[in-house]
Design an enzyme around this catalytic site. Structure first.
Site, PDB file in Angstrom:
ATOM      1  N   GLU A   5      63.322 -23.810 -30.577  1.00  0.00           N
ATOM      2  CA  GLU A   5      62.509 -23.635 -31.789  1.00  0.00           C
ATOM      3  C   GLU A   5      63.241 -22.825 -32.842  1.00  0.00           C
ATOM      4  OE1 GLU A   5      59.205 -24.968 -32.351  1.00  0.00           O
ATOM      5  OE2 GLU A   5      60.272 -26.110 -30.816  1.00  0.00           O
TER       6      GLU A   5
ATOM      7  N   ARG B 171      88.537 -32.592 -44.400  1.00  0.00           N
ATOM      8  CA  ARG B 171      89.175 -33.619 -45.240  1.00  0.00           C
ATOM      9  C   ARG B 171      89.568 -33.103 -46.612  1.00  0.00           C
ATOM     10  NH1 ARG B 171      86.165 -36.243 -48.591  1.00  0.00           N
ATOM     11  NH2 ARG B 171      87.073 -38.313 -48.426  1.00  0.00           N
TER      12      ARG B 171
ATOM     13  N   PRO C 220      67.566 -25.678 -40.497  1.00  0.00           N
ATOM     14  CA  PRO C 220      66.912 -26.355 -41.625  1.00  0.00           C
ATOM     15  C   PRO C 220      66.450 -25.372 -42.704  1.00  0.00           C
ATOM     16  CG  PRO C 220      65.655 -26.644 -39.582  1.00  0.00           C
ATOM     17  CD  PRO C 220      66.906 -25.915 -39.217  1.00  0.00           C
TER      18      PRO C 220
ATOM     19  N   ASP D 206      86.396 -38.842 -54.703  1.00  0.00           N
ATOM     20  CA  ASP D 206      85.210 -38.987 -53.864  1.00  0.00           C
ATOM     21  C   ASP D 206      83.933 -38.934 -54.672  1.00  0.00           C
ATOM     22  OD1 ASP D 206      86.522 -38.961 -51.487  1.00  0.00           O
ATOM     23  OD2 ASP D 206      86.219 -36.829 -51.109  1.00  0.00           O
TER      24      ASP D 206
HETATM   25  N1  ADE Z   1      69.155 -27.741 -37.072  1.00  0.00           N
HETATM   26  C1  ADE Z   1      68.049 -28.508 -37.008  1.00  0.00           C
HETATM   27  N2  ADE Z   1      67.872 -29.202 -38.139  1.00  0.00           N
HETATM   28  C2  ADE Z   1      68.914 -28.860 -38.965  1.00  0.00           C
HETATM   29  C3  ADE Z   1      69.283 -29.225 -40.287  1.00  0.00           C
HETATM   30  N3  ADE Z   1      68.566 -30.078 -41.011  1.00  0.00           N
HETATM   31  N4  ADE Z   1      70.390 -28.668 -40.802  1.00  0.00           N
HETATM   32  C4  ADE Z   1      71.110 -27.789 -40.088  1.00  0.00           C
HETATM   33  N5  ADE Z   1      70.799 -27.394 -38.849  1.00  0.00           N
HETATM   34  C5  ADE Z   1      69.710 -27.924 -38.285  1.00  0.00           C
END
Ligand code: ADE
Length: 265
Positions: free
Chosen positions: A133, A171, A106, A186
């Protein structure tokens, strides 16, 4: 295109990759997805891949050794550290960024169509799925060459994000979609959301399809589609219009819309 996926949960991948377009692309040799279990690169009795964080706190952290060993082995990189020697004076080189080594996290740059396009130019890509984590920071600093997030929310791991990258990139590759122009219109490909689609029947529960689509007049249909794409983007994702490449005709259409709206108020 070859995808090298590193994960602690390899079983997650086949059900998706053995279906529909991904399956066909693999069977035709257009993509090759190799899934590697990081646990296979552990050497202790319990096959440990995670440990508690230094400094305390909750959660577990993915250990660096099996992740480095797995990726270095598969890519044929020479292990930068020979553990039998004293190499405390050496700085290990970062692997060649010609093969991107992407950590799904994230904290990465947020994935979008232009990143998919950028990655589709590579012959081989490594996808490293984080779990727990997080991963030991030395993996980020000395192994990974890119970090990608699929959005501002937190999942339990990088497996679904990896599949999303594989799908979005595949794709775009030649011959993966049945229609060679399939990816051109697209949503996002041209910086706008895509125009609405209709198929038979021409009338369903009294709802008719737009007349223009029955005329067979291609120039008219193209114009209608372009205007619908603009309208849709304006309503749903006005932020995209600021970055889209707009023609004079597009700008005129949007201006007219604006003045129509003003006169309605
Ligand atoms: N791992 C956990 N959450 C994630 C996300 N939002 N994007 C990529 N990998 C992740």
């Amino acid at each position: 295109m070859q995808f090298e996926v590193f994960t602690l949960l390899p079983e997650i991948f086949p059900p998706y990759l053995d279906n529909s377009i991904m399956k066909r692309a693999r069977e035709r040799g257009l993509i090759d997805v190799r899934v590697h279990n990081i646990r296979d690169y552990t050497h202790d009795k319990h096959h440990t891949t995670d440990d508690t964080p230094y400094g305390g706190g909750g959660g577990m952290v993915m250990k660096p050794e099996p992740v480095f060993e797995a990726i270095e082995t598969v890519l044929g990189l020479n292990a930068p550290f020979d553990l039998a020697q004293d190499n405390s004076d050496q700085t290990p080189p970062k692997p060649d960024s010609i093969i991107p080594i992407i950590l799904l996290t994230p904290q990465g740059r947020v994935f979008n169509q232009s990143i998919a396009q950028e990655l589709s130019q590579h012959k081989r890509i490594v996808l490293l799925c984080g779990r727990y984590e997080g991963v030991d920071e030395r993996i980020r600093e000395h192994l990974v060459t890119d970090e990608i997030s699929i959005g501002d929310y937190v999942l339990t791991g990088g497996e679904l994000p990896s599949l999303i990258l594989i799908d979005a990139i595949s794709r775009l590759l030649p011959d993966v979609l049945g229609d060679p122009t399939g990816a051109e219109d697209d949503s996002h490909a041209m910086g706008l959301l895509e125009y609405p689609h209709y198929t038979r029947p021409p009338e369903f529960r009294g709802w008719k399809i737009p007349e223009v689509l029955l005329t067979g007049a291609h120039a008219k249909i193209d114009k209608w589609r372009r205007e619908q794409a603009l309208l849709r983007t304006l309503k749903k994702r006005p932020d995209m219009l600021e970055k889209a490449e707009l023609t004079k005709a597009d700008l005129k259409f949007l201006k007219n819309l604006e003045s129509e709206e003003r006169s309605e108020k």
